[in-house]
Design an enzyme around this catalytic site. Structure first.
Site, PDB file in Angstrom:
ATOM      1  CE  LYS A 105      11.890  18.975 -11.957  1.00 24.96           C
ATOM      2  NZ  LYS A 105      10.736  19.654 -12.513  1.00 24.96           N
ATOM      3  CB  SER A 145      13.907  21.895 -15.693  1.00 28.32           C
ATOM      4  OG  SER A 145      13.210  23.115 -15.823  1.00 28.32           O
ATOM      5  CG  HIS A 168      -1.651  -1.240   1.468  1.00 24.69           C
ATOM      6  ND1 HIS A 168      -2.864  -1.529   0.906  1.00 24.69           N
ATOM      7  CD2 HIS A 168      -1.302  -2.335   2.200  1.00 24.69           C
ATOM      8  CE1 HIS A 168      -3.247  -2.746   1.303  1.00 24.69           C
ATOM      9  NE2 HIS A 168      -2.307  -3.257   2.070  1.00 24.69           N
ATOM     10  CD  GLU A 225       8.612  11.880 -15.821  1.00 25.27           C
ATOM     11  OE1 GLU A 225       7.648  12.656 -15.802  1.00 25.27           O
ATOM     12  OE2 GLU A 225       9.794  12.267 -15.804  1.00 25.27           O
TER      13      GLU A 225
END
Ligand code: ARG
Length: 464
Positions: free
Chosen positions: A283, A277, A156, A290
């Site tokens: 970043k 970025s 979970h 992704e």
């Protein structure tokens, strides 16, 4: 290009209808399979005395020349041809004249396209298998590197029990091994030759389908000609197998995204597999992970389109089936690039072992071990579970962790607690003691690694 089927119809095809009808923009990638199949077809026709030997020689010479010129870039695919089959036959006749027109004897584009696609899928399954093997190898090597690295295991997404990073990575190795197995299985049903089924009903010529199948490296032939030209099950199976593979990617990708976040800081991806970025200098984005997660949707879509194209079409060939190729190509291309990107990305990924251990120390993930400690001293598990729950809840309130709670505090809950409890809840010991087969102990993970390496060796042996 003038239509070879112009006969019954004499009028020109409407321009936009022509474009709509054409498959050459995407089936041009089947040129090698189409030419190889045609060479074998000419061989069979001559062997059976259906075309003269001299014509066969000229046809084969012409086809080999076309292949060579396409490969060297001397010849380009003519995009005004309707499909790759028409293009190759047209180019042949242009090169060798009337004898080129003999090639299409005892053959239809219906069995021709069925053959080309099967040959293509067979080759691609072989490539995919190699790439999956590399992926399993990368995961296994990484697991070896981190077989002693303790991290929290989750259920979970809540910290549950201590495990090792090696154990976690091996779970993925197992998934990809099953993908490999599925690909091998699809290969078996792809390896059946449809050539000679002709348009739908077979042929009046005395052909030899088995000779053609054998020459092209097929194990057997489709036993029913209607089925032979209509069967795309093997493509559906491949896309199902690839959908499952992509599902595995999406799960691994999601974990990589989480792990490389500032919140987790469990892993660091190498610069070669992250992006920056354009505005936020701090970043380091896990774009590859992704993208793989995103591309999973596209492969599921490919599977759904193919199933839907095939649904409810009557026997035998229908033009709907021209729509089979793009989803098949897309799913294969997508799975291949994901495998090609992920294997080296995993190899270069570094674990932040300190942070993993730190996270494991929080969240009371040794609570089960504390309960087991009491149980082993003779307390019924349910009672031990209850007492441990109370201790955890009190610790949460007082900001303590199980490792630091003094013995006299423990003894307020039960006089079964003794000094050796600290040994029982030590995280390294918790991992060490989970030594059941498949468990997280170093020894058990080593056995998993060895088992997978044995399979990899065997698989590689098969390729040599
Ligand atoms: N381009 C067609 C396809 O991809 C080839 C088969 C066409 N056959 C036919 N009878 N129109 O399916």
């Amino acid at each position: 290009m003038k239509k070879m089927w112009a006969g019954r119809t004499a009028g020109e095809l409407n321009k936009i209808a022509d474009k709509f009808n054409a498959s050459i923009p995407f089936d041009k990638r089947l040129y090698r399979q189409d030419i190889t199949g045609s060479i074998m077809h000419a061989e069979m026709l001559a062997a059976k005395g259906i075309i003269p030997a001299a014509a066969k020689d000229h046809i084969i010479e012409g086809l080999e020349g076309i292949l060579e010129d396409l490969e060297s870039g001397k010849l380009e695919v003519d995009l005004t041809a309707e499909d790759v089959h028409m293009f190759v036959e047209g180019a042949l006749t242009e090169r060798i004249g009337a004898e080129g027109k003999m090639l299409h004897t005892a053959r239809s584009r219906n069995d021709q396209v069925a053959l080309d696609l099967r040959m293509y899928v067979k080759e691609e399954i072989e490539d995919l298998q190699q790439l999956v093997l590399e992926m399993v190898e990368a995961l296994t090597d990484k697991a070896e590197e981190y077989k002693k690295t303790v991290m929290p295991g989750y259920t979970h997404l809540q910290r549950a029990q201590p495990i090792t990073f090696g154990h976690h990575l091996m779970a993925y190795a197992m998934m990809y091994l099953r993908d490999l197995d599925r690909l091998k299985d699809v290969y078996k049903r792809t390896n059946v030759s449809p050539i000679g089924c002709c348009a739908l009903a077979g042929t009046t010529y005395l052909t030899d389908r088995r000779m053609e199948a054998k020459g092209l490296g097929f194990d057997s032939i489709c036993l029913n000609s209607l089925d032979g030209v209509s069967d795309r099950d093997y493509s559906v199976e491949l896309l199902s197998a690839l959908s499952i593979l992509m599902m595995h990617f999406s799960r691994l990708a999601e974990e990589v995204v989480l792990w490389s976040s500032w919140e987790f800081k469990f892993v660091e991806l190498s610069d070669s597999f992250t992006t920056g970025s354009s505005i936020m200098p701090q970043k380091k984005n896990p774009d590859m992970a992704e993208l793989a997660r995103g591309k999973t949707g596209r492969v599921y879509g490919d599977l759904m389109s193919l199933l839907t194209v095939l649904k409810g079409i009557p026997l035998a060939y229908n033009k709907d089936m021209q729509e089979d190729k793009e989803p098949v190509f897309d799913a294969i291309d997508t799975a291949k690039i994901c495998l090609q990107v992920f294997a080296p990305m995993i190899r270069e990924m570094k674990a932040n072992e300190e942070n993993m251990m730190h996270a494991a120390q929080k969240g009371f993930i040794n609570a089960t071990d504390l309960a087991d400690y009491l149980t082993k001293k003779g307390m019924p598990f349910r009672e031990a579970y209850k007492i441990t729950g109370t201790i955890v809840s009190d610790c949460v309130k007082s900001g303590m962790v199980l490792e630091n709670l003094p013995l006299e505090e423990y003894r307020k809950y039960s006089d079964m607690f003794e000094q050796d409890l600290y040994d029982a809840i030590d995280l390294i010991n918790c991992v060490k003691r989970r030594n059941s087969e498949g468990g997280t102990s170093v020894e058990s993970v080593e056995a998993q690694i060895q088992a997978v390496r044995n399979i990899l060796e065997e698989e590689k042996g098969e390729w040599e």
